[in-house]
Write an enzyme that holds these catalytic residues in place. Sequence first.
Site, PDB file in Angstrom:
ATOM      1  N   LEU A 498      77.454  33.495 -23.061  1.00 51.17           N
ATOM      2  CA  LEU A 498      78.167  33.648 -21.791  1.00 51.17           C
ATOM      3  C   LEU A 498      77.488  34.640 -20.862  1.00 51.17           C
ATOM      4  O   LEU A 498      77.606  34.550 -19.642  1.00 51.17           O
ATOM      5  CB  LEU A 498      79.612  34.100 -22.052  1.00 51.17           C
ATOM      6  CG  LEU A 498      80.511  33.121 -22.803  1.00 51.17           C
ATOM      7  CD1 LEU A 498      81.865  33.750 -23.072  1.00 51.17           C
ATOM      8  CD2 LEU A 498      80.673  31.827 -22.017  1.00 51.17           C
ATOM      9  N   GLY A 499      76.814  35.601 -21.452  1.00 45.54           N
ATOM     10  CA  GLY A 499      76.166  36.603 -20.624  1.00 45.54           C
ATOM     11  C   GLY A 499      75.575  37.706 -21.483  1.00 45.54           C
ATOM     12  O   GLY A 499      75.852  37.821 -22.671  1.00 45.54           O
ATOM     13  N   GLY A 501      74.694  41.989 -21.279  1.00 51.45           N
ATOM     14  CA  GLY A 501      74.899  43.224 -20.527  1.00 51.45           C
ATOM     15  C   GLY A 501      74.315  44.415 -21.247  1.00 51.45           C
ATOM     16  O   GLY A 501      73.542  44.288 -22.206  1.00 51.45           O
ATOM     17  N   ALA A 502      74.718  45.589 -20.804  1.00 54.23           N
ATOM     18  CA  ALA A 502      74.166  46.828 -21.335  1.00 54.23           C
ATOM     19  C   ALA A 502      74.522  47.037 -22.790  1.00 54.23           C
ATOM     20  O   ALA A 502      73.747  47.608 -23.553  1.00 54.23           O
ATOM     21  CB  ALA A 502      74.681  48.005 -20.506  1.00 54.23           C
ATOM     22  N   GLY A 504      75.349  44.587 -25.038  1.00 54.80           N
ATOM     23  CA  GLY A 504      74.995  43.498 -25.941  1.00 54.80           C
ATOM     24  C   GLY A 504      75.184  42.145 -25.295  1.00 54.80           C
ATOM     25  O   GLY A 504      75.384  42.025 -24.077  1.00 54.80           O
ATOM     26  N   VAL A 506      77.181  38.363 -25.067  1.00 57.53           N
ATOM     27  CA  VAL A 506      78.521  37.796 -25.227  1.00 57.53           C
ATOM     28  C   VAL A 506      78.403  36.292 -25.478  1.00 57.53           C
ATOM     29  O   VAL A 506      77.658  35.587 -24.779  1.00 57.53           O
ATOM     30  CB  VAL A 506      79.391  38.053 -23.989  1.00 57.53           C
ATOM     31  CG1 VAL A 506      80.809  37.534 -24.218  1.00 57.53           C
ATOM     32  CG2 VAL A 506      79.415  39.539 -23.640  1.00 57.53           C
ATOM     33  N   ASP A 616      80.587  52.584 -16.054  1.00 55.98           N
ATOM     34  CA  ASP A 616      79.766  51.475 -15.553  1.00 55.98           C
ATOM     35  C   ASP A 616      80.616  50.452 -14.803  1.00 55.98           C
ATOM     36  O   ASP A 616      80.582  49.257 -15.097  1.00 55.98           O
ATOM     37  CB  ASP A 616      79.012  50.808 -16.702  1.00 55.98           C
ATOM     38  CG  ASP A 616      77.832  49.954 -16.213  1.00 55.98           C
ATOM     39  OD1 ASP A 616      77.372  50.187 -15.082  1.00 55.98           O
ATOM     40  OD2 ASP A 616      77.390  49.061 -16.955  1.00 55.98           O
TER      41      ASP A 616
END
Length: 774
Positions: A498-499, A501-502, A504, A506, A616
């Site tokens: 799904l994505g 990020g900082a 980890g 998803v 964040d």
Amino acid sequence: MASAISYILFLSIFSSAFALGAAQPRQSNISLDTSLHTTTNPTSWHSPNGRFAFGFYPEGTGFSIGIWLVPSPENSTVIWTADRDDPPVTKDAVLKLTTEGLKLLLQNSEERLISNISTGNNASSASMLDSGNFVIYDSNSDVIWETFDHPTDTIMAGQVLGAGSQLVSGASETNHSSGKFHLILLNDGNLVLYPVASPDGSEDSYYDSQTSGKGYQSLNLDDKGWLYLLNDNVTYNLTSGYQSGTALVYRATLGVDGIFRLYSHDLESNTEQVLKKFPDVTDPCAVKGTCGLNSYCSTSANGQVVCTCLPGFDYLDANRTSNGCRRNFTASGCYSNNDNTTYMSTVYNVAWTEFSYTAPLSVTSKEDCGEACLKDCNCDAALFSDNTCRKQLFPLRYGKTDDSTTTFIKLVNISPAAAPVVTIRRKFSAKILIVSAAIIACIISSLVALIFFFYRYRAGRYRRLWRNKEPALVDEIAPRSFSYRELREATDGFKEELGKGAFGTVFKGTLPRGQRVIAVKKLEKVVDEGEREFRTEMRTIGRTHHRNLVRLLGFCDEGTNRLLVYEYMSNGSLADLIFKADGHPSWDERVRIALDIARGIHYLHEECETRIIHCDIKPPNILMDDNWTAKISDFGLAKLLMPSQTITFTGIRGTRGYLAPEWHKNAPITVKADVYSFGIVLLEIVCCRQSMELEADEEDAIILLDWVHNCFMDGELEKLVADEVDMTELNRLVKVGLWCTQSEPGARPSMKNVVTMLETNVDISLPPPPGFSS
């Protein structure tokens, strides 16, 4: 002693006269018709030694005219302000030296003199002197006007404050208009500090030099740091002398907190030092007037001032709690009556400056003191201390915490059930007491029965959910522990990403039996802590329940595998919504989303069991559910990062463009860092563009924050939005965004105040430029 004093005075007067006389020819360098501008050079005139500047400086959304110490950080030490209580001028203002003096040229051909030269004198030239004094000369080079004769909150070395003259503190560190305190040299020779909003009586002062009747005629500061009162050739020293040198500059300033301080500035090292304070106190509540009428002062654990209203009172301004309080009920005529609606509410351990309208009463108990006020038609409040009762009228002044005094406040028109802290009231009849007791007994019995059935139902549901191993149980209890195998099967081997990020990556997954869609985050580079500590952290995060936070359903902590299970958010992130090129949410939807985010951050900061700094806040971390409700994700995870793991910069947790300035200053990080990030996000929501766009149509629009401020200051907010919006609401949201992005954390509002400003039509003061502090 007298000869020594005379010698010191002679040297001081001689050296000052020599310096002025020798320097004036080269300092008379500002000729008639010379002008200053707000944003284009020249914006200021400097002294020959470069230490002082006279001209325009940023204030609020515009500019003020003043003098500042140039080597100070960000040129923020303002020592004099012209027409300080007039609103800042716009960027098209011009200051010009004319024969009439300094003339301010404004829009629509409006003009204003800021120097009052006596009739019959014409200005010929002017100078910014090395002493910090700006002077205007006539054709004979005689001084006909100078700023030293019109001090605001500061005197400099060589400046004299005459009898009957005063200094008035600034309103705030970034607002140099008149504030709450003033320093006066009385005609009897006593130097006294008072709150501005007071009768200036002896009971109002919180410092005096104890020189009443001595006839001192001036307050003086010399270039060695001597601060003294002078009467002819007799002096009274308030400080001893300090070092002297070409790099040292001395000033004495009445601060916004009411403390009069003597400073030294070392211009070689660009540092300043407080040498003396008047009064020399550590408790800010010792300064009378720190909190306004009908409120009392206390200090929090971090030393911040807290102003609290009396029972039955509300703040005059919820955004400026130090301004005092007013009654939230109406008392007409005598409000000591016999219908059981008059009460005495008790405030413990608060002392006030006494303004009794009757002689003190000797009483044997606190209750007797409260009863005496209750029976007195004129009495508003009573102070009890040392078996003495003193009746008071509103307003009460200068309240502060004190262990020896109990305060009784008379309240009216409040039902007994709604009364706050009530210790004394009219006696009820026996019949009323019996009926009340019966009602209370019935209520208690009903509550006991409800609690019994509720917990029986809860226990049954717990057992059913646990048997099914569905994460729905965390909706009511706590995050569930999953095995790595369960989550690998649920995500089909971590197939659908799904994505990233900082923290980890998803993945989308589905739990069996309930076919519930979930989002599984595989954490990377987290702190290598024990299983118990990790589980404790997960349960802390899991106990956060708010409609604007993404729910943590469970976790996995097998060996090096650390995974988090979240509710699935079907409509992507806020970034997907506002930065896409094929359409943006409507204005009403954007306002609602901004309020959703603000409420979520407010909950993290002030309402959840363990307060959380997100670190964040940015659009990719704001997710949208099925109903397009905005929910904050990744909260509480910052402390899980390994020390070497950063998001953008080493040692910094956050994302470029959303980082508060304190991240770069090695300063303590507080909840105000999240406020700054929210301010940037709010402006992105308003404008539907990112905080930095290198391909912006205009060069000054590359940095969103700068562009928004420029448009706000120029009255061109319509440039910020492509669609039709409510301009009043746009103005309000932009103000909130600019306040949130102030460079100093203390200048930013709390998220509670942000929510209030977004929810209601409260008046929002003009924010200063985000990068300027003084």
